[in-house]
Write a protein that holds these residues in place. Structure first.
Motif, mmCIF file in Angstrom:
data_model
loop_
_atom_site.group_PDB
_atom_site.id
_atom_site.type_symbol
_atom_site.label_atom_id
_atom_site.label_comp_id
_atom_site.label_asym_id
_atom_site.label_seq_id
_atom_site.Cartn_x
_atom_site.Cartn_y
_atom_site.Cartn_z
ATOM 1 N N GLN A 120 -9.566 0.805 3.604
ATOM 2 C CA GLN A 120 -8.373 0.555 4.408
ATOM 3 C C GLN A 120 -7.180 1.304 3.823
ATOM 4 O O GLN A 120 -6.979 1.331 2.609
ATOM 5 C CB GLN A 120 -8.054 -0.936 4.460
ATOM 6 C CG GLN A 120 -9.055 -1.775 5.201
ATOM 7 C CD GLN A 120 -8.595 -3.218 5.343
ATOM 8 O OE1 GLN A 120 -7.542 -3.612 4.843
ATOM 9 N NE2 GLN A 120 -9.390 -4.019 6.030
ATOM 10 N N SER A 135 -3.676 0.650 3.731
ATOM 11 C CA SER A 135 -2.866 -0.548 4.005
ATOM 12 C C SER A 135 -1.384 -0.259 3.829
ATOM 13 O O SER A 135 -0.736 -0.756 2.906
ATOM 14 C CB SER A 135 -3.310 -1.692 3.086
ATOM 15 O OG SER A 135 -4.642 -2.049 3.340
ATOM 16 N N TYR A 136 -0.837 0.538 4.717
ATOM 17 C CA TYR A 136 0.542 0.974 4.559
ATOM 18 C C TYR A 136 1.557 -0.161 4.704
ATOM 19 O O TYR A 136 2.651 -0.079 4.163
ATOM 20 C CB TYR A 136 0.845 2.068 5.581
ATOM 21 C CG TYR A 136 -0.004 3.296 5.423
ATOM 22 C CD1 TYR A 136 0.038 4.047 4.242
ATOM 23 C CD2 TYR A 136 -0.862 3.720 6.432
ATOM 24 C CE1 TYR A 136 -0.744 5.179 4.090
ATOM 25 C CE2 TYR A 136 -1.649 4.858 6.288
ATOM 26 C CZ TYR A 136 -1.586 5.576 5.116
ATOM 27 O OH TYR A 136 -2.363 6.696 4.955
ATOM 28 N N SER A 137 1.216 -1.205 5.447
ATOM 29 C CA SER A 137 2.148 -2.312 5.660
ATOM 30 C C SER A 137 1.737 -3.584 4.927
ATOM 31 O O SER A 137 2.407 -4.598 5.034
ATOM 32 C CB SER A 137 2.266 -2.619 7.158
ATOM 33 O OG SER A 137 2.792 -1.516 7.862
ATOM 34 N N ARG A 188 1.633 7.928 3.801
ATOM 35 C CA ARG A 188 1.074 8.098 5.145
ATOM 36 C C ARG A 188 1.463 9.459 5.716
ATOM 37 O O ARG A 188 0.623 10.181 6.264
ATOM 38 C CB ARG A 188 1.585 6.993 6.076
ATOM 39 C CG ARG A 188 1.079 7.156 7.512
ATOM 40 C CD ARG A 188 1.989 6.429 8.507
ATOM 41 N NE ARG A 188 1.838 5.002 8.472
ATOM 42 C CZ ARG A 188 1.003 4.292 9.249
ATOM 43 N NH1 ARG A 188 0.239 4.913 10.132
ATOM 44 N NH2 ARG A 188 0.945 2.987 9.152
ATOM 45 N N ARG A 198 -7.367 5.037 13.402
ATOM 46 C CA ARG A 198 -6.081 4.329 13.444
ATOM 47 C C ARG A 198 -6.227 3.212 14.494
ATOM 48 O O ARG A 198 -5.753 3.328 15.615
ATOM 49 C CB ARG A 198 -4.950 5.283 13.821
ATOM 50 C CG ARG A 198 -3.552 4.701 13.590
ATOM 51 C CD ARG A 198 -2.497 5.475 14.388
ATOM 52 N NE ARG A 198 -2.633 6.910 14.205
ATOM 53 C CZ ARG A 198 -2.096 7.605 13.199
ATOM 54 N NH1 ARG A 198 -1.376 6.983 12.293
ATOM 55 N NH2 ARG A 198 -2.279 8.919 13.116
ATOM 56 N N LYS A 201 -4.883 -3.435 12.142
ATOM 57 C CA LYS A 201 -5.416 -4.348 11.128
ATOM 58 C C LYS A 201 -5.023 -5.778 11.437
ATOM 59 O O LYS A 201 -3.870 -6.068 11.788
ATOM 60 C CB LYS A 201 -4.894 -3.950 9.745
ATOM 61 C CG LYS A 201 -5.357 -4.845 8.603
ATOM 62 C CD LYS A 201 -4.880 -4.255 7.291
ATOM 63 C CE LYS A 201 -5.250 -5.109 6.113
ATOM 64 N NZ LYS A 201 -4.889 -4.481 4.829
ATOM 65 N N THR A 227 -1.074 -5.666 12.499
ATOM 66 C CA THR A 227 -0.346 -4.408 12.360
ATOM 67 C C THR A 227 -1.059 -3.365 13.204
ATOM 68 O O THR A 227 -2.172 -2.937 12.859
ATOM 69 C CB THR A 227 -0.303 -3.958 10.887
ATOM 70 O OG1 THR A 227 0.075 -5.051 10.058
ATOM 71 C CG2 THR A 227 0.693 -2.819 10.709
ATOM 72 N N GLU A 246 -2.295 0.437 11.493
ATOM 73 C CA GLU A 246 -2.958 0.638 10.210
ATOM 74 C C GLU A 246 -4.220 1.496 10.387
ATOM 75 O O GLU A 246 -4.821 1.539 11.469
ATOM 76 C CB GLU A 246 -3.325 -0.699 9.568
ATOM 77 C CG GLU A 246 -2.104 -1.517 9.132
ATOM 78 C CD GLU A 246 -1.460 -1.010 7.859
ATOM 79 O OE1 GLU A 246 -0.929 0.132 7.885
ATOM 80 O OE2 GLU A 246 -1.441 -1.747 6.867
ATOM 81 N N THR A 278 -4.233 4.246 -0.544
ATOM 82 C CA THR A 278 -3.018 4.096 0.254
ATOM 83 C C THR A 278 -1.848 4.885 -0.324
ATOM 84 O O THR A 278 -1.077 5.502 0.423
ATOM 85 C CB THR A 278 -2.636 2.614 0.360
ATOM 86 O OG1 THR A 278 -3.682 1.902 1.030
ATOM 87 C CG2 THR A 278 -1.329 2.416 1.103
#
Length: 397
Positions: free
Chosen positions: A40, A42-44, A110, A128, A131, A186, A189, A381
């Motif tokens: 994953q 996991s940007y957020s 990202r 994309r 998530k 989200t 993600e 990430t």
């Protein structure tokens, strides 16, 4: 130094800016913590493990036989020091400050990773699809809402959704609806196969003149005054003008040869990779917050990963942990695979007590040494974000 995703991302950014780069690693690209990670991006979802809520969970985390966390004390002062620094970081102020920094770094990462993928067209099962982080209790969901509201102030686009809405987003969750209180969703993600990214980067960088010394162990450094003149390896000395240390959980031991202490200690994780039955396999990335297990679709495979063990540098695969991942998968997605081939994996993620990576120069280090380690479970990430930071230090545009 280092051919995992963190080191290779740095090599890519530096080569892109016209620098001559040599990459040294005792193994093949991505063979360490990068090869079987959770996949994953996991940007957020970057909240560090060190959080004020840990204090309430600590007895269960340490004593429950089913806990996702495991501590095996070692005769190792570094483990004890890391643990004490971790507990000191488990407060709201530190967690919020770390989350804000990590969100900004993830956004940069990202941007740089997706620019690379667009330019290079690597085959890495990138998707994309969003998530869902699932919660099974009102208290867990309420805490997640508070974190979501905090992150929204910093630009995150997330929403809390009901169990019914979870099924609309991901129909493969139909078997466990009664156990879902709600989720944080989200929409943008991503996921990708980190090992394939590493292998693709190595191939294209080699074509562009980057020198790879693989199967080569870094043993120490040759110094001239306040600078490093060469890396000492089992294949001889390798001179350079600048040196980047990206050896993951091995970074601490090598830094010690310079009299430099890095607050990096291995946090062991596990994964399985299943061949999928497409109709019953999640399309969206899913995290089971209660079990601390993540699910990511990689083409016709499903990566299932989790656990956090503070057990030193022991990389052996625990059959009990692998079976725990199988049980978690069957509980959420019982028809996703025949489980005939599990492809079990374990890896040592280089973690810092605060969750913040160690990046850049240090006043107590040689002036031409840059650090790039300590990314923990967020290595994939954050890799291209810290690579961009290093590139700006070494080769400003």
């Amino acid at each position: 130094m280092g051919a995992g995703i963190v080191g290779l991302a740095a090599a890519y950014e530096l080569q892109l800016r016209g620098m001559q780069v040599t990459v040294i690693d005792r193994a093949q690209p991505g063979a360490g913590a990068s090869s079987g990670n959770g996949a994953q991006l996991s940007y957020s979802h970057v909240q560090p493990l060190a959080d004020a809520g840990i204090w309430r969970q600590l007895p269960r985390l340490l004593l429950s036989p089913h806990s996702a966390f495991r501590l095996r004390p070692q005769w190792d002062w570094q483990q004890w020091r890391w643990g004490l620094e971790f507990l000191r970081a488990c407060n709201r102020r530190t967690s919020e400050r770390s989350s804000q920094y990590l969100l900004a770094l993830a956004a940069l990462s990202r941007q740089r990773l997706e620019a690379m993928l667009q330019a290079e067209r690597l085959d890495c099962d990138f998707s994309r699809t969003g998530k869902l982080v699932l919660y099974d209790t009102p208290a867990g969901l309420a805490a997640a809402r508070r974190q979501m509201q905090l992150q929204q102030a910093w630009g995150c686009k997330q929403q809390a959704v009901s169990a019914e809405r979870c099924l609309e987003i991901e129909p493969a969750l139909q078997h466990c609806q009664r156990h879902i209180e709600g989720a944080i969703y989200t929409p943008d993600e991503c996921a990708a196969d980190c090992l394939r990214v590493c292998q693709g980067l190595q191939a294209l960088l080699a074509e562009r003149g980057v020198r790879f010394l693989l199967g080569t162990t870094v043993q120490g450094f040759e110094r001239q005054g306040a600078r490093i003149s060469a890396v000492k390896t089992d294949a001889g000395a390798v001179p350079a003008q600048q040196f980047v240390l990206s050896l993951g959980s091995a970074s601490h031991a090598l830094a010690c040869t310079l009299g430099l202490r890095l607050p990096v200690y291995p946090l062991k994780g596990y994964s399985i990779t299943l061949d999928t039955a497409a109709a019953a396999t999640p399309r969206v990335n899913v995290t089971d917050a209660a079990r601390k297990v993540v699910f990511a679709r990689l083409g016709r495979r499903l990566r299932v990963a989790g656990m956090a063990e503070l057990v030193g540098h022991d990389a052996r695969i625990s059959p009990a942990r692998i079976q725990s991942l199988c049980r978690a998968t069957r509980a959420l997605f019982p028809g996703c695979s025949d489980f005939a081939e599990l492809r079990p994996w374990s890896g040592l993620r280089p973690a810092t007590p605060t969750g913040l990576p160690v990046v850049g120069r240090r006043s107590d280090a040689p002036e031409n040494l840059l650090l790039n380690t300590g990314h923990g479970a967020l290595g994939f990430t954050l890799a291209f974000g810290t690579a961009a930071q290093l590139a700006e230090l070494l080769a400003p545009a």
